[in-house]
Design a protein around this motif. Structure first.
Motif, PDB file in Angstrom:
ATOM      1  N   ALA A  59       0.841  -1.203   0.000  1.00  0.00           N
ATOM      2  CA  ALA A  59       0.000   0.000   0.000  1.00  0.00           C
ATOM      3  C   ALA A  59       0.874   1.251   0.000  1.00  0.00           C
ATOM      4  N   HIS A  60       1.972   1.209   0.747  1.00  0.00           N
ATOM      5  CA  HIS A  60       2.902   2.333   0.799  1.00  0.00           C
ATOM      6  C   HIS A  60       3.528   2.571  -0.583  1.00  0.00           C
ATOM      7  N   LYS A  63       0.950   4.121  -2.767  1.00  0.00           N
ATOM      8  CA  LYS A  63       0.769   5.521  -2.366  1.00  0.00           C
ATOM      9  C   LYS A  63       1.858   6.388  -2.995  1.00  0.00           C
ATOM     10  N   LEU A  67       1.290   9.384  -5.658  1.00  0.00           N
ATOM     11  CA  LEU A  67       1.729  10.759  -5.401  1.00  0.00           C
ATOM     12  C   LEU A  67       2.656  11.256  -6.491  1.00  0.00           C
ATOM     13  N   ALA A  75      -3.757   7.872  -3.870  1.00  0.00           N
ATOM     14  CA  ALA A  75      -2.785   8.122  -2.804  1.00  0.00           C
ATOM     15  C   ALA A  75      -3.470   8.156  -1.437  1.00  0.00           C
ATOM     16  N   GLU A  76      -4.585   8.876  -1.336  1.00  0.00           N
ATOM     17  CA  GLU A  76      -5.302   8.963  -0.063  1.00  0.00           C
ATOM     18  C   GLU A  76      -5.834   7.603   0.376  1.00  0.00           C
ATOM     19  N   SER A  78      -4.738   4.662  -0.520  1.00  0.00           N
ATOM     20  CA  SER A  78      -3.599   3.800  -0.198  1.00  0.00           C
ATOM     21  C   SER A  78      -3.076   4.105   1.200  1.00  0.00           C
ATOM     22  N   ALA A  79      -3.023   5.378   1.546  1.00  0.00           N
ATOM     23  CA  ALA A  79      -2.566   5.775   2.883  1.00  0.00           C
ATOM     24  C   ALA A  79      -3.492   5.221   3.965  1.00  0.00           C
ATOM     25  N   THR A  80      -4.784   5.243   3.705  1.00  0.00           N
ATOM     26  CA  THR A  80      -5.754   4.709   4.659  1.00  0.00           C
ATOM     27  C   THR A  80      -5.581   3.208   4.826  1.00  0.00           C
ATOM     28  N   GLU A  82      -2.841   1.474   4.193  1.00  0.00           N
ATOM     29  CA  GLU A  82      -1.557   1.254   4.864  1.00  0.00           C
ATOM     30  C   GLU A  82      -1.700   1.447   6.375  1.00  0.00           C
ATOM     31  N   LEU A  96     -10.009   2.024  -2.094  1.00  0.00           N
ATOM     32  CA  LEU A  96      -8.806   1.985  -2.930  1.00  0.00           C
ATOM     33  C   LEU A  96      -9.113   1.376  -4.292  1.00  0.00           C
TER      34      LEU A  96
END
Length: 114
Positions: A59-60, A63, A67, A75-76, A78-80, A82, A96
């Motif tokens: 996921a990182h 992200k 980005l 990106a958002e 993926s951050a969630t 992660e 996602l």
């Protein structure tokens, strides 16, 4: 920020242009690489038998790729994912998947350099 009321753009073209120095060929190339990463990483993220730490790392990676090209919703989301995987080993991938599908559809409809 309330994502329902103010969703991030699918693709921030100004960011992409800045990242690729206005080079349309380079933009097309990095978008193609991003598409490949989405298609490769999303199925791996869904593998529940894979350790949560590995899935968080995937996921990182997604992200960072998002980005890099300005795919802000991916990106958002993926951050969630992660964060969830790192916190308790669980994550809802639906947002996602949806963000990636919408972004890839938009890229397919407009062409990478459009």
């Amino acid at each position: 920020m309330d994502l329902e009321k103010h969703p991030a753009p699918l693709l921030d073209r100004a960011h992409l242009e800045a990242q690729t120095f206005g080079d349309a060929d380079l933009a097309g190339e990095v978008l193609s690489l991003f598409e490949d990463q989405c298609r490769r990483l999303l199925p791996a993220l869904a593998e529940e038998g894979r350790p949560a730490g590995e899935r968080a790392d995937l996921a990182h990676t997604l992200k960072g790729a998002a980005l890099g090209v300005g795919a802000m919703r991916v990106a958002e989301a993926s951050a969630t994912v992660e964060a969830g995987l790192r916190a308790d080993g669980r994550a809802d991938l639906e947002a996602l998947r949806s963000a990636a599908a919408q972004t890839l559809e938009a890229l397919g409809a407009s062409g990478p350099a459009a």
